[in-house]
Design a protein around this motif. Structure first.
Motif, PDB file in Angstrom:
ATOM      1  N   SER A   1      -2.153   3.721  -1.150  1.00  0.00           N
ATOM      2  CA  SER A   1      -3.256   4.089  -0.268  1.00  0.00           C
ATOM      3  C   SER A   1      -2.824   4.405   1.159  1.00  0.00           C
TER       4      SER A   1
ATOM      5  N   HIS B   1       0.802  -1.223   0.000  1.00  0.00           N
ATOM      6  CA  HIS B   1       0.000   0.000   0.000  1.00  0.00           C
ATOM      7  C   HIS B   1       0.837   1.276   0.000  1.00  0.00           C
TER       8      HIS B   1
ATOM      9  N   THR C   1     -13.047  10.397  -2.824  1.00  0.00           N
ATOM     10  CA  THR C   1     -13.733   9.637  -1.779  1.00  0.00           C
ATOM     11  C   THR C   1     -13.819  10.445  -0.493  1.00  0.00           C
TER      12      THR C   1
ATOM     13  N   ASP D   1      -5.927   6.787   1.588  1.00  0.00           N
ATOM     14  CA  ASP D   1      -7.150   6.030   1.838  1.00  0.00           C
ATOM     15  C   ASP D   1      -7.643   6.384   3.221  1.00  0.00           C
TER      16      ASP D   1
ATOM     17  N   ARG E   1     -16.899   4.791   0.730  1.00  0.00           N
ATOM     18  CA  ARG E   1     -16.257   3.864  -0.200  1.00  0.00           C
ATOM     19  C   ARG E   1     -17.047   2.564  -0.388  1.00  0.00           C
TER      20      ARG E   1
ATOM     21  N   THR F   1      -8.900   9.041  -4.625  1.00  0.00           N
ATOM     22  CA  THR F   1      -8.242   9.706  -3.500  1.00  0.00           C
ATOM     23  C   THR F   1      -9.216  10.529  -2.664  1.00  0.00           C
TER      24      THR F   1
ATOM     25  N   PHE G   1      -4.406   4.501  -6.490  1.00  0.00           N
ATOM     26  CA  PHE G   1      -5.080   4.690  -5.200  1.00  0.00           C
ATOM     27  C   PHE G   1      -4.165   5.552  -4.342  1.00  0.00           C
TER      28      PHE G   1
ATOM     29  N   ASP H   1      -0.847   1.092  -5.950  1.00  0.00           N
ATOM     30  CA  ASP H   1      -1.473   1.161  -4.626  1.00  0.00           C
ATOM     31  C   ASP H   1      -0.614   2.021  -3.714  1.00  0.00           C
TER      32      ASP H   1
END
Length: 486
Positions: free
Chosen positions: A382, A366, A436, A481, A459, A408, A478, A380
């Motif tokens: 995130s 991530h 998001t 997060d 989400r 994002t 991404f 990724d």
């Protein structure tokens, strides 16, 4: 004596359990700091909808059919809220102990009130006392247990006099820096690092008690902070011999208020009584409270070429210019890899071994990790929430010739100006921007003009949205997060 209304009792118990669930999940999100839950919560309206209004309703609405309907409606809405959470309650030992205490006090409270049920002057607020008592008592019990667990962890550390402890902090990339250090050092030493993003005193104590092997040569500890004193607490406990401070910036600025306080909090890492060496990112302010020799990193980086295939760079190591290649994406990672190289060199690892280990570094999940899924390139990133890292991820995405989609929430706990800068960079590169959460949606959408914008309040529907807007050959980034409570 009046006939006991068992329906009322059952609804009341369910209501109290619902309130308790709401309270404990918020405490867990904010590391069991009541002041943060009350004053630093990103969605304070939730407190109004899921606690304040229901409590007032419970206290002041008389017993009638509407009373039951109102409480059941609250439980239904709370259930929907729980279902939609992206970061749900984890039933740890602490949470389980809270609910045991809470249930015991609910039962005791109900039993005592039933004994005096014929008195009509009992006010509803009395039924809420188990929640207040349980929160206070749970905190006291956890403090006692923490002191006990701390003593056990101290005994473990004392039994390992040859253990070298490296403490790692910074505003950005602490977890990556920690993992790069562990990977570069692992051929010569038995290395263990705190898992995932464990970086609080409580988490470190639990990690030592549960996971630290007596055969470990080097223990790498990530130290995080939300306020002045957090890192000092950790340092006083582990007393590291080596301190590594990555890039310091405005991450979590809403907690610290200004950059000076951030430096004060991060530089508490130099207060270790056993500190022998310190490594500091070269663009940070020079620490004035460090008594150990300081090495600045990275050492004169040059020839940095970062693409979607990896990163090449050169560093000046002890007077020698060495060339490196790594699978790790992102030019900003040269900073953290440079720190790992500097520490490895001082611990006696030769140049050839360091170059080999850097070439084999594995990306951290991530954190700008690349994969191909259904003929789509997934970047990724995130777990990255700083402006430098996000801008580098956008730059890397710009190297791809196909369509590009970004998902994002923007930057969390940051200034509006930085989110404006982020939005402008997104607009230059991406075909579709899926924003998001509500936190930065207005700022981002007002500064994105060319890209198609899709705003998602939560989400829960992200998978269906991605299926409908993306196609084979797309690149999906991404970027950060934020959980649903932010």
């Amino acid at each position: 004596m009046q006939t006991i209304d068992y329906l009322l009792m059952a609804v009341r118990w369910l209501f109290l359990l619902g309130l308790g669930y709401y309270v404990i999940v918020n405490l867990q999100w904010y590391h069991y700091k009541i002041t943060r839950v009350l004053f630093k919560h990103h969605k304070l309206r939730w407190h109004l909808f899921y606690f304040v209004i229901p409590v007032l309703y419970f206290i002041f609405i008389p017993y009638n059919p509407y009373f039951y309907i109102g409480l059941l409606f609250y439980l239904l809405m709370l259930g929907i809220w729980i279902y939609r959470l992206s970061k749900k309650l984890v039933f740890t030992g602490r949470v389980n102990r809270f609910f045991i205490i809470y249930l015991c006090f609910i039962f005791l409270d109900s039993s005592l009130l039933l004994a005096v049920y014929e008195h009509s002057d009992i006010i509803q607020i009395v039924y809420l006392t188990p929640l207040v008592i349980s929160v206070i008592l749970s905190a006291l019990i956890e403090k006692v247990l923490l002191n006990r667990y701390r003593k056990v962890a101290e005994d473990i550390l004392d039994s390992m006099p040859n253990l070298t402890i490296i403490a790692v902090t910074g505003s950005y990339g602490k977890t990556s820096l920690k993992n790069f250090l562990a990977q570069v050092l692992q051929d010569k030493f038995k290395v263990y690092a705190t898992p995932r993003s464990v970086n609080t005193l409580t988490g470190i104590i639990a990690d030592i008690n549960q996971n630290l092997s007596s055969l470990t040569d080097i223990y790498i500890v990530e130290a995080g902070a939300r306020q002045v004193g957090d890192i000092k607490e950790i340092v006083e406990f582990i007393n590291p011999q080596i301190a590594v401070v990555g890039k310091i910036g405005e991450a979590h600025i809403e907690y610290f208020k200004n950059i000076e306080t951030i430096y004060q909090a991060k530089y508490e890492i130099f207060e270790s009584q056993r500190l022998m060496r310190a490594y500091v990112y070269e663009d940070n302010l020079t620490p004035t409270n460090c008594q150990a020799p300081i090495t600045y990193f990275p050492q004169y980086p040059s020839n940095v070429v970062a693409t979607l295939e990896g990163t090449d760079f050169s560093l000046n190591i002890k007077g020698n210019r060495l060339n490196f290649h790594t699978q790790i994406l992102g030019a900003f990672n040269v900073i953290n890899i440079g720190a790992a190289i500097a520490v490895a060199k001082d611990l006696g690892i030769d140049d050839e071994s360091i170059i080999k280990r850097v070439s084999k570094l594995q990306p951290i999940n991530h954190r700008l990790s690349k994969m191909i899924v259904n003929n789509k390139i997934i970047l990724d990133d995130s777990y990255n929430g700083n402006i430098d890292g996000m801008l580098e991820a956008i730059r890397l995405s710009s190297l791809y010739e196909g369509r590009k989609v970004i998902i994002t929430p923007g930057l969390v706990e940051s200034r509006d100006e930085l989110n404006e800068q982020l939005a402008k960079s997104i607009d230059k590169v991406f075909n579709i921007a899926i924003i998001t959460g509500e936190l930065n949606s207005n700022i981002l959408k007002n500064h994105i003009f060319k890209a198609q914008k899709i705003i998602l309040k939560d989400r829960s529907n992200i998978e269906n949205i991605l299926k409908s807007v993306s196609q084979e050959g797309d690149l999906l980034l991404f970027a950060n997060d934020a959980p649903s409570y932010i």
